[in-house]
Design an enzyme around this catalytic site. Structure first.
Site, mmCIF file in Angstrom:
data_model
loop_
_atom_site.group_PDB
_atom_site.id
_atom_site.type_symbol
_atom_site.label_atom_id
_atom_site.label_comp_id
_atom_site.label_asym_id
_atom_site.label_seq_id
_atom_site.Cartn_x
_atom_site.Cartn_y
_atom_site.Cartn_z
ATOM 1 N N LYS A 133 0.813 -1.188 0.000
ATOM 2 C CA LYS A 133 0.000 0.000 0.000
ATOM 3 C C LYS A 133 0.858 1.253 0.000
ATOM 4 O O LYS A 133 0.412 2.321 -0.389
ATOM 5 C CB LYS A 133 -0.879 0.042 1.251
ATOM 6 C CG LYS A 133 -1.872 -1.076 1.363
ATOM 7 C CD LYS A 133 -2.644 -0.947 2.687
ATOM 8 C CE LYS A 133 -3.526 -2.152 2.916
ATOM 9 N NZ LYS A 133 -4.144 -2.109 4.241
ATOM 10 N N ASP A 138 14.296 -0.650 2.234
ATOM 11 C CA ASP A 138 15.030 -0.864 3.485
ATOM 12 C C ASP A 138 16.086 -1.937 3.266
ATOM 13 O O ASP A 138 17.128 -1.670 2.703
ATOM 14 C CB ASP A 138 14.067 -1.333 4.592
ATOM 15 C CG ASP A 138 13.400 -0.211 5.334
ATOM 16 O OD1 ASP A 138 14.119 0.596 5.935
ATOM 17 O OD2 ASP A 138 12.158 -0.156 5.326
ATOM 18 N N LYS A 169 17.284 3.481 2.137
ATOM 19 C CA LYS A 169 18.121 3.482 3.341
ATOM 20 C C LYS A 169 19.375 2.657 3.066
ATOM 21 O O LYS A 169 19.381 1.449 3.291
ATOM 22 C CB LYS A 169 17.362 2.873 4.521
ATOM 23 C CG LYS A 169 16.195 3.662 5.023
ATOM 24 C CD LYS A 169 15.598 2.933 6.228
ATOM 25 C CE LYS A 169 14.418 3.628 6.806
ATOM 26 N NZ LYS A 169 13.853 2.854 7.940
ATOM 27 N N VAL A 205 10.635 5.750 9.606
ATOM 28 C CA VAL A 205 9.932 6.910 9.052
ATOM 29 C C VAL A 205 8.500 6.557 8.674
ATOM 30 O O VAL A 205 8.186 5.409 8.341
ATOM 31 C CB VAL A 205 10.680 7.502 7.837
ATOM 32 C CG1 VAL A 205 11.999 8.131 8.273
ATOM 33 C CG2 VAL A 205 10.910 6.458 6.751
#
Length: 183
Positions: A46, A106, A134, A156
């Site tokens: 999403k 990530d 990241k 975040v």
């Protein structure tokens, strides 16, 4: 006094204007790169909804969009890289350019799986665009063609990113207070 979502944010990492400016630059680059053969934009649900919506409005090409939803198993804030498809593409990607649009990369484990899966379906190419990356969290190397921002390895939220399905609607990317997700 009422509590708002903003109260849970430690600080704003990227404001709305910075995000929109960078997405405009990315959209222009995508339009240039795919001018002769526009890609199928594949949003990853999403989290990428906001990014896909704002990015595609800045790509001056006739593009198609489709969506995938994948789930990676792991603890609440970490991915294991074990993935299952919750919603697959409706479009056939054989002989098409595919541009996966992500909100954040990530560890890269889920995206690596997704790239392998889509490349096995016979597309002309599969590339990645992400708003956030990241680098310090990466567990696998992924070639990302379009990167909005490299950010520190902090938790975040906002602009599509959530914690427990909340905060997606914040108009900025902010660092979530540790007290919200750690007991």
């Amino acid at each position: 006094m009422s509590v708002t979502l903003h109260d849970d944010v430690e600080r704003i990492l990227l404001d709305e204007q910075s995000i929109h400016s960078r997405l405009a630059e990315m959209g222009e680059a995508i339009a240039r790169d795919y001018a002769e053969d526009p890609p199928l934009i594949v949003g990853v649900l999403k989290g990428a909804v906001m990014v896909v919506g704002d990015l595609t409005r800045r790509i001056d090409l006739p593009i198609d969009m489709d969506w995938m939803a994948v789930s990676s198993y792991g603890s609440g804030t970490k991915s294991s890289g074990v993935v299952r498809i919750l919603k697959d593409l409706g479009a056939d990607i054989t002989d098409r350019h595919v541009l996966i649009v992500e909100d954040i990369i990530d560890s890269g484990l889920t995206l690596k799986w997704l790239l392998t899966n889509l490349r096995s379906r016979g597309p002309k190419s599969v590339e990645v665009a992400t708003l956030l990356r990241k680098p310090d969290a990466a567990r696998v190397e992924i070639d990302v063609k379009y990167v909005g921002f490299d950010i520190p390895n902090e938790f975040v939220v906002g602009y599509g990113l959530d914690y427990a399905e909340k905060y997606r609607n914040l108009p900025y990317v902010g660092v979530l207070k540790r007290s919200v997700y750690e007991d």
